[in-house]
Design a protein around this motif. Structure first.
Motif, mmCIF file in Angstrom:
data_model
loop_
_atom_site.group_PDB
_atom_site.id
_atom_site.type_symbol
_atom_site.label_atom_id
_atom_site.label_comp_id
_atom_site.label_asym_id
_atom_site.label_seq_id
_atom_site.Cartn_x
_atom_site.Cartn_y
_atom_site.Cartn_z
ATOM 1 N N GLY B 94 0.812 -1.215 0.000
ATOM 2 C CA GLY B 94 0.000 0.000 0.000
ATOM 3 C C GLY B 94 0.845 1.264 0.000
ATOM 4 N N SER B 95 2.098 1.165 0.477
ATOM 5 C CA SER B 95 2.947 2.355 0.486
ATOM 6 C C SER B 95 3.178 2.839 -0.944
ATOM 7 N N ARG B 96 3.163 1.890 -1.905
ATOM 8 C CA ARG B 96 3.303 2.296 -3.317
ATOM 9 C C ARG B 96 2.154 3.205 -3.730
ATOM 10 N N THR B 97 0.929 2.770 -3.406
ATOM 11 C CA THR B 97 -0.242 3.564 -3.757
ATOM 12 C C THR B 97 -0.176 4.942 -3.106
ATOM 13 N N THR B 98 0.176 4.941 -1.823
ATOM 14 C CA THR B 98 0.243 6.206 -1.097
ATOM 15 C C THR B 98 1.263 7.149 -1.741
ATOM 16 N N LEU B 99 2.449 6.620 -2.013
ATOM 17 C CA LEU B 99 3.485 7.455 -2.620
ATOM 18 C C LEU B 99 3.050 7.960 -3.987
ATOM 19 N N TYR B 100 2.400 7.079 -4.740
ATOM 20 C CA TYR B 100 1.930 7.427 -6.082
ATOM 21 C C TYR B 100 0.964 8.616 -6.016
ATOM 22 N N ILE B 101 -0.011 8.503 -5.118
ATOM 23 C CA ILE B 101 -0.997 9.585 -4.977
ATOM 24 C C ILE B 101 -0.312 10.874 -4.539
ATOM 25 N N VAL B 102 0.514 10.770 -3.506
ATOM 26 C CA VAL B 102 1.169 11.949 -2.944
ATOM 27 C C VAL B 102 2.046 12.633 -3.997
ATOM 28 N N THR B 103 2.810 11.831 -4.755
ATOM 29 C CA THR B 103 3.706 12.416 -5.754
ATOM 30 C C THR B 103 2.913 13.138 -6.837
ATOM 31 N N LEU B 104 1.864 12.469 -7.325
ATOM 32 C CA LEU B 104 1.095 13.093 -8.409
ATOM 33 C C LEU B 104 0.443 14.394 -7.948
ATOM 34 N N VAL B 105 -0.183 14.362 -6.773
ATOM 35 C CA VAL B 105 -0.835 15.583 -6.283
ATOM 36 C C VAL B 105 0.213 16.667 -6.062
ATOM 37 N N ALA B 106 1.363 16.282 -5.494
ATOM 38 C CA ALA B 106 2.416 17.255 -5.220
ATOM 39 C C ALA B 106 2.989 17.835 -6.504
#
Lengths: 255, 299
Positions: B94-106
């Protein structure tokens, strides 16, 4: 070199309309050094800002080197020919740009080549060593910053330099250094100066002729000889000269 | 090496730039809490990158015989969820999903905000009015409701969740960038570069952006926690990542049915969200000390 005829400058519109300069006319010959003197709020800096296009609301006729200057448009040739040194060296340098970046960007904007060679040369011209090249403004003293600002103004090899109280934000001892630097640069490069100051001693040190301004109008033109002998006719000029007797010490320190 | 980096008189642009970075790093390193935040985030990135190797189980493997085992069960360090899936493995994936979302939004929200804000602030007049009214409209929508409407219109999924969060996240950045631009716009150093004949594009990108950027970066790291929570919220509502993909918010959502009897199913992913959010906040605080131009940058 510079001719200003019947210049009016205003700020705001309608109810907030303020006339900052009214009917100012003067002429500065090539290689001459001309002073604009007056108390703060008399409109002397505003004239410089209008010439450079930083104060958009003005009318009248301005010619630089025989070419008319338009109200809201300045071409590349104008920016190359006319440059300005600002009053406060703490505000006129970008806080996040190194000296190198400031100078090389300016050189690039003026289409210069061999920038890596010119930057140290410019620093040397204003009396700064190569070790200052990669410093940031917060690592420089006020006098050093003003030297960088002067180097930036000189980068495009201008003919006319507008000096907006270039020493008033500095210590007295540093003031003298900067004034001497400006005098030397003028001699070496054959520059034309228009200098704004409230300090008659400073103007007397650097300029041959000066105009005294009071509340937006030029009240009297003097040459430096008349100034030294206190031969002013307008009562305001006399008051100004009388008030600057204490400032005479600054002039001696500068000389 | 150290002497070369911290040299008083760098000989080249590269040395000057590296020296400045190093000096910034020294300031940052002095801030213990920020280093803790950085360490947690580094661990998160490592987890995400090495997920296939460090996850003890397949995150999708169901084993109904082993469902809802508590923390500490042999083979399932953090227990299992309602379908018998290993929570630790799902957390790591799940850390992949979290990082993915955070990076894209950022990447999306601050860039849009910066662009809109600085153009509005520098151009002024009609541009300012139009761009800021658009910003006001987006600001007036309740954030989660707009995101909900957006996801409902485009369909559920991580990409749409990211888009929805970004769309609702950019207006504050635009406001901030505009306010900064207004204070910078009339300063002498902008006048000076205008006198050198620089055009508005150069002034905005080269002279105004660097000054807005530091406060923007700090703000983004501080908002990161909120973004993770918004993504988790969408996941919780079933509008973000779709089952069975392991996403922390969706995991909490699944666990809420058993929250009284089997508290760990919802608590463990909750703790993960909390830890990462906290890490971003700590990092943001440390970055503020390094980047804030008012503190004079790195000495």
């Amino acid at each position: 070199m510079l001719e200003v005829d019947g210049m009016n400058v205003w700020f705001g519109a309608g109810a907030t309309h303020v006339d900052a300069v009214q009917g100012a006319s003067f002429f500065v010959g090539r290689g001459e050094s001309f002073g604009l003197v007056g108390e703060s709020g008399s409109g002397k800096s505003t004239i410089l800002r209008a010439i450079t296009g930083l104060a958009p609301g003005w009318s009248g006729r301005v010619e630089v080197d025989g070419k008319p200057v338009y109200r809201d448009r300045r071409d590349r040739a104008f920016h190359k020919r006319v440059q300005m040194v600002f009053q406060d060296p703490y505000a006129s340098l970008h806080p996040r740009h190194s000296v190198d970046r400031v100078l090389s960007e300016t050189l690039r904007l003026h289409g210069m080549d061999a920038i890596d060679r010119r930057v140290p040369q410019l620093l040397e011209d204003v009396g700064l060593g190569p070790k200052f090249r990669f410093r940031y403004p917060h690592q420089l003293s006020g006098g050093q910053r003003q030297r960088v600002a002067i180097a930036r103004a000189l980068a495009g090899e201008p003919e006319l330099l507008l000096l907006d109280e270039p020493t008033s934000a500095l210590d007295v001892s540093v003031q003298a250094e900067i004034l001497n630097l400006l005098a030397d640069l003028r001699g070496e490069r054959g520059l034309t100066y228009v200098m704004v100051s409230h300090d008659l001693a400073v103007v007397g040190h650097l300029c041959q002729r000066l105009a005294v301004m009071q509340s937006g109008r030029i009240v009297e033109m003097l040459d430096v000889e008349q100034l030294r002998r206190g031969r002013a006719e307008h009562p305001y000029s006399r008051a100004l000269i009388a008030a600057s007797v204490s400032g005479g010490r600054t002039a001696r320190a500068a000389e | 090496m150290r002497a070369w980096l911290l040299s008083d008189a760098p000989a080249s642009r590269r040395q000057a730039r590296l020296g400045r970075l190093y000096a910034g790093w020294l300031t940052f390193r002095g801030n213990t809490l920020a280093m803790v935040g950085l360490a947690i985030l580094a661990a998160l990135v490592l987890c995400a990158a090495a997920a296939p190797w460090i996850a003890p189980q397949d995150p999708y493997a169901q084993d109904l015989a082993m469902r809802l085992k508590p923390i500490g069960t042999p083979g399932h360090l953090l227990g299992t969820d309602s379908l018998g899936r290993d929570i630790l493995s799902r957390l790591i994936w799940g850390s992949r999903t979290t990082l993915y979302i955070v990076t894209l939004v950022a990447l999306i929200a601050p860039v849009v905000g910066l662009l809109v804000g600085t153009v509005a602030g520098y151009a002024g007049g009609v541009w300012d009015a139009v761009l800021m009214r658009i910003t006001d409209i987006f600001l007036a929508f309740p954030r989660l409701v707009l995101a909900l409407a957006f996801v409902a219109a485009l369909g559920a999924g991580i990409e749409n969740a990211v888009l929805a969060i970004s769309l609702t996240a950019w207006p504050p950045y635009a406001r901030m960038a505009r306010a900064e631009t207004l204070t910078i716009r009339n300063s002498d150093f902008i006048s000076a570069i205008r006198l050198q004949g620089a055009g508005p594009v150069r002034i905005i990108t080269q002279h105004i952006w660097p000054l807005c950027l530091s406060s923007l970066i700090v703000r983004v790291t501080l908002d990161m926690a909120g973004i993770i929570l918004a993504a988790a919220g969408l996941g919780f509502l079933g509008l973000g990542a779709q089952p069975p993909s392991p996403e922390w918010g969706a995991m909490i959502s699944e666990g809420r049915r058993f929250i009284l009897d089997h508290w760990w199913v919802a608590t463990v992913p909750g703790l993960a969200i909390f830890t990462v959010s906290l890490a971003f906040n700590l990092l943001g605080d440390g970055l503020r000390d390094v980047l804030d131009p008012k503190s004079g940058g790195s000495k």
